[in-house]
Design a protein around this motif. Sequence first.
Motif, mmCIF file in Angstrom:
data_model
loop_
_atom_site.group_PDB
_atom_site.id
_atom_site.type_symbol
_atom_site.label_atom_id
_atom_site.label_comp_id
_atom_site.label_asym_id
_atom_site.label_seq_id
_atom_site.Cartn_x
_atom_site.Cartn_y
_atom_site.Cartn_z
ATOM 1 N N ALA A 48 0.815 -1.212 0.000
ATOM 2 C CA ALA A 48 0.000 0.000 0.000
ATOM 3 C C ALA A 48 0.847 1.259 0.000
ATOM 4 O O ALA A 48 0.486 2.267 -0.612
ATOM 5 C CB ALA A 48 -0.939 -0.005 1.208
ATOM 6 N N VAL A 49 2.000 1.219 0.663
ATOM 7 C CA VAL A 49 2.826 2.414 0.755
ATOM 8 C C VAL A 49 3.339 2.855 -0.612
ATOM 9 O O VAL A 49 3.608 4.037 -0.830
ATOM 10 C CB VAL A 49 3.998 2.170 1.736
ATOM 11 N N ALA A 50 3.438 1.937 -1.561
ATOM 12 C CA ALA A 50 3.905 2.296 -2.902
ATOM 13 C C ALA A 50 2.893 3.144 -3.641
ATOM 14 O O ALA A 50 3.237 3.810 -4.619
ATOM 15 C CB ALA A 50 4.199 1.029 -3.711
ATOM 16 N N LEU A 51 1.636 3.132 -3.199
ATOM 17 C CA LEU A 51 0.574 3.902 -3.848
ATOM 18 C C LEU A 51 0.129 5.073 -2.995
ATOM 19 O O LEU A 51 -0.934 5.643 -3.227
ATOM 20 C CB LEU A 51 -0.617 2.987 -4.144
ATOM 21 N N SER A 52 0.928 5.435 -1.998
ATOM 22 C CA SER A 52 0.573 6.530 -1.103
ATOM 23 C C SER A 52 1.535 7.691 -1.280
ATOM 24 O O SER A 52 2.676 7.519 -1.704
ATOM 25 C CB SER A 52 0.620 6.046 0.353
ATOM 26 N N SER A 53 1.070 8.876 -0.941
ATOM 27 C CA SER A 53 1.919 10.053 -0.972
ATOM 28 C C SER A 53 2.694 10.158 0.330
ATOM 29 O O SER A 53 2.231 9.725 1.380
ATOM 30 C CB SER A 53 1.071 11.314 -1.174
ATOM 31 N N GLY A 54 3.877 10.755 0.263
ATOM 32 C CA GLY A 54 4.649 10.932 1.483
ATOM 33 C C GLY A 54 6.109 11.193 1.194
ATOM 34 O O GLY A 54 6.534 11.229 0.046
ATOM 35 N N PRO A 55 6.893 11.355 2.248
ATOM 36 C CA PRO A 55 8.320 11.619 2.100
ATOM 37 C C PRO A 55 9.071 10.361 1.693
ATOM 38 O O PRO A 55 8.489 9.288 1.530
ATOM 39 C CB PRO A 55 8.732 12.086 3.499
#
Length: 295
Positions: free
Chosen positions: A90-97
Amino acid sequence: MPQRPEPEPEPADPGFPDDARRPVLGRRTVLAIGLTGISGAALAGCSTGPADAPAAAPTSAGTGATASPTPSSTAPRPTTSGAGTQGPPAVALSSGPDITHGPRTGNHVALTFHGQGPESMARDILASCAKARATVTVFAVGTWLEQYAHVGREVVAAGHELGNHTWSHQQMKQLSSAQAVDEAVRGAKALKAAVGTAGWWFRPSGTQHSTATIRAAAATAGYHRCVSYDVDPEDFKDPGAEAVRARTLAAVRPGSIVSLHFGHQGTVDALPGILAGLHAKGLQAVTLSTMLREQ
Protein backbone atom coordinates in the motif's frame (compact mmCIF):
# COMPACT_ATOMS: atom_id res chain seq x y z
CA MET A 1 15.94 27.25 -16.59
CA PRO A 2 12.95 27.00 -14.23
CA GLN A 3 13.69 28.10 -10.71
CA ARG A 4 13.51 25.28 -8.15
CA PRO A 5 11.55 25.83 -4.92
CA GLU A 6 13.43 26.68 -1.77
CA PRO A 7 13.97 23.63 0.52
CA GLU A 8 11.85 23.34 3.64
CA PRO A 9 12.57 21.53 6.94
CA GLU A 10 12.35 17.72 6.74
CA PRO A 11 9.90 15.89 9.04
CA ALA A 12 11.57 14.35 12.08
CA ASP A 13 11.27 10.75 10.88
CA PRO A 14 10.36 10.35 7.22
CA GLY A 15 11.14 6.65 7.17
CA PHE A 16 7.81 4.86 7.43
CA PRO A 17 5.08 7.15 8.84
CA ASP A 18 1.62 5.81 9.57
CA ASP A 19 -0.04 8.19 7.12
CA ALA A 20 2.25 6.89 4.36
CA ARG A 21 0.47 3.55 4.49
CA ARG A 22 -2.80 4.79 3.08
CA PRO A 23 -3.36 3.70 -0.51
CA VAL A 24 -4.13 6.33 -3.11
CA LEU A 25 -7.27 5.45 -5.01
CA GLY A 26 -7.59 5.87 -8.75
CA ARG A 27 -6.14 4.61 -11.99
CA ARG A 28 -2.79 5.70 -13.44
CA THR A 29 -2.32 6.94 -17.03
CA VAL A 30 0.90 7.29 -18.91
CA LEU A 31 1.91 10.86 -19.59
CA ALA A 32 3.66 11.50 -22.88
CA ILE A 33 6.19 14.27 -22.66
CA GLY A 34 8.87 15.70 -24.88
CA LEU A 35 12.27 14.42 -23.89
CA THR A 36 15.27 16.68 -23.75
CA GLY A 37 18.91 15.73 -23.71
CA ILE A 38 20.99 16.11 -20.58
CA SER A 39 24.72 16.59 -20.49
CA GLY A 40 27.17 16.07 -17.66
CA ALA A 41 29.05 13.14 -16.18
CA ALA A 42 27.33 10.78 -13.74
CA LEU A 43 28.70 10.23 -10.27
CA ALA A 44 30.39 6.95 -9.31
CA GLY A 45 28.09 6.63 -6.28
CA CYS A 46 24.92 8.24 -4.99
CA SER A 47 25.70 9.20 -1.40
CA THR A 48 26.99 12.73 -1.09
CA GLY A 49 27.59 13.09 2.62
CA PRO A 50 26.14 15.20 5.44
CA ALA A 51 25.71 18.32 3.31
CA ASP A 52 23.14 16.45 1.22
CA ALA A 53 20.21 17.31 3.47
CA PRO A 54 16.62 16.38 2.56
CA ALA A 55 14.01 18.85 1.49
CA ALA A 56 10.51 18.55 2.90
CA ALA A 57 7.50 17.35 0.96
CA PRO A 58 4.46 19.63 0.71
CA THR A 59 2.00 19.36 3.61
CA SER A 60 -1.61 18.32 3.20
CA ALA A 61 -3.86 21.09 4.52
CA GLY A 62 -5.51 20.36 7.85
CA THR A 63 -3.76 17.02 8.44
CA GLY A 64 -0.07 17.73 8.90
CA ALA A 65 0.67 14.73 6.69
CA THR A 66 3.42 15.13 4.12
CA ALA A 67 2.44 14.54 0.53
CA SER A 68 4.18 14.34 -2.81
CA PRO A 69 2.67 15.62 -6.06
CA THR A 70 -0.09 13.45 -7.44
CA PRO A 71 1.31 11.35 -10.30
CA SER A 72 -0.09 12.47 -13.60
CA SER A 73 -0.23 8.83 -14.64
CA THR A 74 -3.27 6.85 -13.48
CA ALA A 75 -3.18 3.87 -15.85
CA PRO A 76 -2.89 0.47 -14.13
CA ARG A 77 0.55 -1.12 -14.11
CA PRO A 78 1.14 -4.86 -14.23
CA THR A 79 0.32 -6.67 -10.97
CA THR A 80 3.94 -7.68 -10.55
CA SER A 81 6.80 -5.25 -9.98
CA GLY A 82 9.50 -7.74 -10.86
CA ALA A 83 9.28 -10.08 -7.88
CA GLY A 84 6.47 -12.56 -7.44
CA THR A 85 2.84 -12.16 -8.50
CA GLN A 86 1.56 -9.90 -5.72
CA GLY A 87 0.67 -6.29 -6.32
CA PRO A 88 2.57 -3.47 -4.65
CA PRO A 89 2.45 -2.76 -0.92
CA ALA A 90 0.00 0.00 0.00
CA VAL A 91 2.83 2.41 0.76
CA ALA A 92 3.91 2.30 -2.90
CA LEU A 93 0.57 3.90 -3.85
CA SER A 94 0.57 6.53 -1.10
CA SER A 95 1.92 10.05 -0.97
CA GLY A 96 4.65 10.93 1.48
CA PRO A 97 8.32 11.62 2.10
CA ASP A 98 11.20 9.34 1.19
CA ILE A 99 11.01 5.79 2.46
CA THR A 100 14.19 5.26 4.50
CA HIS A 101 13.32 1.99 6.23
CA GLY A 102 10.59 -0.58 6.69
CA PRO A 103 8.89 -2.07 9.76
CA ARG A 104 11.27 -2.63 12.69
CA THR A 105 9.27 -5.50 14.20
CA GLY A 106 10.02 -8.27 11.68
CA ASN A 107 13.18 -10.05 10.59
CA HIS A 108 13.44 -8.74 7.03
CA VAL A 109 15.93 -6.29 5.54
CA ALA A 110 16.15 -4.92 1.99
CA LEU A 111 19.51 -5.01 0.25
CA THR A 112 19.22 -2.51 -2.59
CA PHE A 113 21.75 -2.13 -5.39
CA HIS A 114 22.36 0.87 -7.63
CA GLY A 115 22.42 -0.93 -10.97
CA GLN A 116 25.21 -0.21 -13.38
CA GLY A 117 28.70 -1.55 -14.12
CA PRO A 118 30.12 -4.71 -15.72
CA GLU A 119 27.75 -7.54 -16.55
CA SER A 120 30.11 -10.05 -14.92
CA MET A 121 29.88 -8.34 -11.52
CA ALA A 122 26.09 -8.25 -11.71
CA ARG A 123 26.04 -11.99 -12.38
CA ASP A 124 28.41 -12.65 -9.46
CA ILE A 125 26.05 -10.76 -7.16
CA LEU A 126 23.06 -12.73 -8.45
CA ALA A 127 24.97 -15.98 -7.90
CA SER A 128 25.73 -15.06 -4.26
CA CYS A 129 22.07 -14.21 -3.69
CA ALA A 130 20.95 -17.50 -5.19
CA LYS A 131 23.34 -19.47 -2.99
CA ALA A 132 22.02 -17.73 0.14
CA ARG A 133 18.38 -17.85 -1.05
CA ALA A 134 18.21 -14.05 -0.74
CA THR A 135 16.24 -11.65 -2.89
CA VAL A 136 17.19 -8.02 -3.48
CA THR A 137 16.01 -4.85 -5.20
CA VAL A 138 18.08 -3.39 -8.04
CA PHE A 139 17.58 0.28 -8.90
CA ALA A 140 18.71 0.15 -12.51
CA VAL A 141 20.20 3.10 -14.40
CA GLY A 142 18.33 3.38 -17.70
CA THR A 143 21.39 3.59 -19.95
CA TRP A 144 22.84 0.50 -18.25
CA LEU A 145 19.56 -1.38 -18.55
CA GLU A 146 19.24 -0.47 -22.21
CA GLN A 147 22.66 -2.03 -22.81
CA TYR A 148 22.09 -5.03 -20.56
CA ALA A 149 18.37 -5.65 -20.88
CA HIS A 150 19.04 -9.40 -20.72
CA VAL A 151 20.62 -8.95 -17.29
CA GLY A 152 17.54 -7.04 -16.14
CA ARG A 153 15.39 -9.96 -17.26
CA GLU A 154 17.68 -12.36 -15.37
CA VAL A 155 17.26 -10.24 -12.24
CA VAL A 156 13.48 -10.51 -12.45
CA ALA A 157 13.51 -14.20 -13.44
CA ALA A 158 15.55 -14.98 -10.31
CA GLY A 159 12.82 -13.46 -8.10
CA HIS A 160 14.46 -10.10 -7.50
CA GLU A 161 12.93 -6.68 -8.08
CA LEU A 162 13.83 -3.78 -10.38
CA GLY A 163 13.34 -0.09 -9.62
CA ASN A 164 14.13 3.15 -11.45
CA HIS A 165 17.46 4.88 -10.74
CA THR A 166 17.02 7.54 -13.46
CA TRP A 167 18.05 7.42 -17.09
CA SER A 168 21.69 8.49 -16.97
CA HIS A 169 22.68 8.90 -13.30
CA GLN A 170 22.93 12.70 -13.15
CA GLN A 171 23.29 14.80 -10.00
CA MET A 172 19.56 15.30 -9.75
CA LYS A 173 19.62 18.07 -7.16
CA GLN A 174 21.41 20.23 -9.74
CA LEU A 175 18.93 19.64 -12.57
CA SER A 176 16.10 21.86 -13.71
CA SER A 177 12.53 20.62 -13.35
CA ALA A 178 12.39 19.65 -17.03
CA GLN A 179 15.70 17.78 -16.85
CA ALA A 180 14.64 15.94 -13.69
CA VAL A 181 11.42 14.84 -15.39
CA ASP A 182 13.40 13.65 -18.40
CA GLU A 183 15.66 11.52 -16.18
CA ALA A 184 12.74 9.94 -14.30
CA VAL A 185 10.53 9.32 -17.34
CA ARG A 186 13.27 7.92 -19.58
CA GLY A 187 14.40 5.65 -16.75
CA ALA A 188 10.86 4.33 -16.42
CA LYS A 189 10.63 3.73 -20.16
CA ALA A 190 13.93 1.80 -20.10
CA LEU A 191 12.56 -0.45 -17.35
CA LYS A 192 9.34 -1.08 -19.22
CA ALA A 193 11.19 -1.82 -22.45
CA ALA A 194 13.45 -4.35 -20.71
CA VAL A 195 11.04 -6.21 -18.43
CA GLY A 196 7.52 -5.03 -19.29
CA THR A 197 6.91 -2.82 -16.25
CA ALA A 198 8.32 0.39 -14.81
CA GLY A 199 8.11 -1.06 -11.29
CA TRP A 200 6.91 0.72 -8.18
CA TRP A 201 10.00 2.44 -6.81
CA PHE A 202 12.14 5.44 -7.76
CA ARG A 203 15.54 6.32 -6.28
CA PRO A 204 17.13 9.62 -7.38
CA SER A 205 20.78 9.63 -8.41
CA GLY A 206 23.51 11.77 -6.91
CA THR A 207 21.66 12.28 -3.62
CA GLN A 208 20.43 10.25 -0.66
CA HIS A 209 17.33 12.39 -0.23
CA SER A 210 14.79 13.74 -2.68
CA THR A 211 13.73 17.36 -3.08
CA ALA A 212 10.39 18.85 -4.12
CA THR A 213 11.68 19.04 -7.71
CA ILE A 214 12.76 15.39 -7.65
CA ARG A 215 9.48 14.24 -6.12
CA ALA A 216 7.53 16.11 -8.78
CA ALA A 217 9.63 14.44 -11.48
CA ALA A 218 9.08 11.01 -9.95
CA ALA A 219 5.34 11.67 -9.80
CA THR A 220 5.30 12.66 -13.47
CA ALA A 221 6.94 9.32 -14.26
CA GLY A 222 4.22 7.52 -12.27
CA TYR A 223 5.97 6.94 -8.92
CA HIS A 224 4.27 7.98 -5.68
CA ARG A 225 7.31 7.49 -3.46
CA CYS A 226 11.07 7.97 -3.58
CA VAL A 227 13.26 5.42 -1.81
CA SER A 228 16.23 6.36 0.36
CA TYR A 229 18.06 4.13 2.89
CA ASP A 230 19.25 3.98 6.49
CA VAL A 231 22.42 1.88 6.02
CA ASP A 232 25.22 3.13 3.77
CA PRO A 233 28.61 1.35 3.92
CA GLU A 234 29.86 3.71 1.17
CA ASP A 235 30.92 0.78 -0.96
CA PHE A 236 31.10 3.06 -4.02
CA LYS A 237 34.25 4.59 -2.48
CA ASP A 238 35.90 1.14 -2.71
CA PRO A 239 37.05 0.83 0.93
CA GLY A 240 37.61 -2.93 0.51
CA ALA A 241 35.39 -5.97 0.98
CA GLU A 242 35.99 -6.31 4.72
CA ALA A 243 35.06 -2.68 5.38
CA VAL A 244 31.87 -3.01 3.33
CA ARG A 245 30.89 -6.19 5.18
CA ALA A 246 31.71 -4.85 8.65
CA ARG A 247 30.01 -1.47 8.13
CA THR A 248 26.86 -3.08 6.79
CA LEU A 249 26.51 -5.63 9.58
CA ALA A 250 27.29 -3.08 12.28
CA ALA A 251 24.45 -0.79 11.18
CA VAL A 252 21.77 -3.15 9.89
CA ARG A 253 18.66 -3.98 11.91
CA PRO A 254 15.14 -5.19 11.16
CA GLY A 255 13.53 -3.05 8.48
CA SER A 256 16.80 -1.57 7.21
CA ILE A 257 17.20 -0.49 3.60
CA VAL A 258 20.86 -0.97 2.68
CA SER A 259 22.51 1.00 -0.13
CA LEU A 260 24.96 -1.08 -2.17
CA HIS A 261 26.27 -0.85 -5.74
CA PHE A 262 26.83 -3.05 -8.75
CA GLY A 263 30.12 -2.37 -10.50
CA HIS A 264 32.42 -2.49 -7.46
CA GLN A 265 34.51 -5.59 -6.83
CA GLY A 266 34.68 -4.93 -3.09
CA THR A 267 30.89 -5.16 -2.95
CA VAL A 268 30.90 -8.40 -4.95
CA ASP A 269 33.47 -9.88 -2.57
CA ALA A 270 31.70 -8.60 0.55
CA LEU A 271 28.23 -9.89 -0.32
CA PRO A 272 28.64 -13.55 0.77
CA GLY A 273 29.87 -12.35 4.16
CA ILE A 274 27.03 -9.84 4.43
CA LEU A 275 24.45 -12.51 3.69
CA ALA A 276 26.06 -14.93 6.16
CA GLY A 277 26.14 -12.19 8.80
CA LEU A 278 22.47 -11.39 8.27
CA HIS A 279 21.64 -15.06 8.75
CA ALA A 280 23.64 -15.13 11.99
CA LYS A 281 21.62 -12.14 13.21
CA GLY A 282 18.34 -13.89 12.37
CA LEU A 283 17.68 -11.51 9.48
CA GLN A 284 16.61 -12.35 5.93
CA ALA A 285 17.28 -10.31 2.80
CA VAL A 286 14.08 -9.81 0.78
CA THR A 287 12.89 -7.40 -1.89
CA LEU A 288 11.80 -3.95 -0.84
CA SER A 289 8.19 -4.71 -1.80
CA THR A 290 8.19 -7.90 0.27
CA MET A 291 9.51 -6.08 3.33
CA LEU A 292 7.07 -3.19 3.03
CA ARG A 293 4.08 -5.53 2.84
CA GLU A 294 4.75 -6.49 6.47
CA GLN A 295 3.23 -3.36 7.96
